[in-house]
Enzyme design. Sequence first.
Site, PDB file in Angstrom:
ATOM      1  CE1 TYR A 143      -0.283   4.226  15.629  1.00  0.00           C
ATOM      2  CE2 TYR A 143      -1.144   5.104  17.688  1.00  0.00           C
ATOM      3  CZ  TYR A 143      -1.304   4.338  16.549  1.00  0.00           C
ATOM      4  OH  TYR A 143      -2.488   3.684  16.333  1.00  0.00           O
ATOM      5  CB  ILE A 199      -0.994   0.030   1.178  1.00  0.00           C
ATOM      6  CG1 ILE A 199      -0.263  -0.030   2.529  1.00  0.00           C
ATOM      7  CG2 ILE A 199      -1.995  -1.114   1.052  1.00  0.00           C
ATOM      8  CD1 ILE A 199      -1.196   0.132   3.728  1.00  0.00           C
TER       9      ILE A 199
END
Length: 325
Positions: free
Chosen positions: A140, A49
């Site tokens: 993150y 992806i």
Amino acid sequence: MGNEMRIVTKDSKDKYIFTDVCDEHPESIEMLHKLAGQDIDTTTTRLDITNLDTIREMVKKNDVKVIVNCAAWTNVDGAEDPEKYELVELLNAKAPENLAIAMKEVNGLLVHISTDYVFGGDPYNTPCKEDQKGTPTGVYGLTKLHGEEAIQKAGCRYIIIRTAWLYSEFGKNFVKTMMNLTATKPQLKVVFDQVGTPTYAFDLAQAIVVAIEDYKKEIINSQLSTVNYSKSGVYHYSNEGVCSWFDFTKMIQQIGLEIGYYNRLPKQGDLEGLCDIQPCHSDDFPSPVKRPSYSVLDKTKIKEIFDIMIPYWTESLHICINNLI
């Protein structure tokens, strides 16, 4: 989430892709068969992806109208390694952008899983809403926020679902870890100053299917390929209720006792009686990133727009633990 999507879409004839980190572990295959029967499709097609052209090829080849993106870099502490920054940004921001562009080109829908870690920089004491400013405290959360922004900028039809404290019968997660530790350790310390809501992945997968069915009614079945989806937007989903990680662990132990989990295990060394679970502060477990102290998600929007009933967190936890033993 990929395995949960397999289960809830087992009988669907629709053509859409759900992406996740590849999980072909024998234990996962065995659990899939246990939960969904021997006839469930356990095959996996590898898709990069991070490469837009390969996504385009997959979409064209399979006439895909919906992509559900569950894939991400989720190692919160590991994301703080400067040598990993570029990779984390690639997986959490650039890859979702690629998926969004691919769906934009075919007038499709991207359902993207995001996180409560987009919050945390500001002190909160009320549930976080979808339009609240993102204040991530680490790499993150920041890269996941970048992914959200990239999807919206791409201009595709999209549903971004922020979730929190995700657990399931598959892979490594808090519930499975604590089931093991409470069965093998005489004492545990668990933080009580981080508050949120657990999310059973199966419940989230069912909510995603409800949203996709709504999309089909509005767009696909109407054959209006050029219109925007009226419900594109950011949503929040977790189970109902509020707890700390300490409360979560205590409930895991309580349910384990109720259904006889600990009685079925061989005695571990000198362990006698129940594991003594004690609350502690986050500072007792130093981490390279500050986790949100309060990340309860307001779910009013997703419940009202998609008419979704969300189970209370202990009810779903009971189901998961029962499946695991």
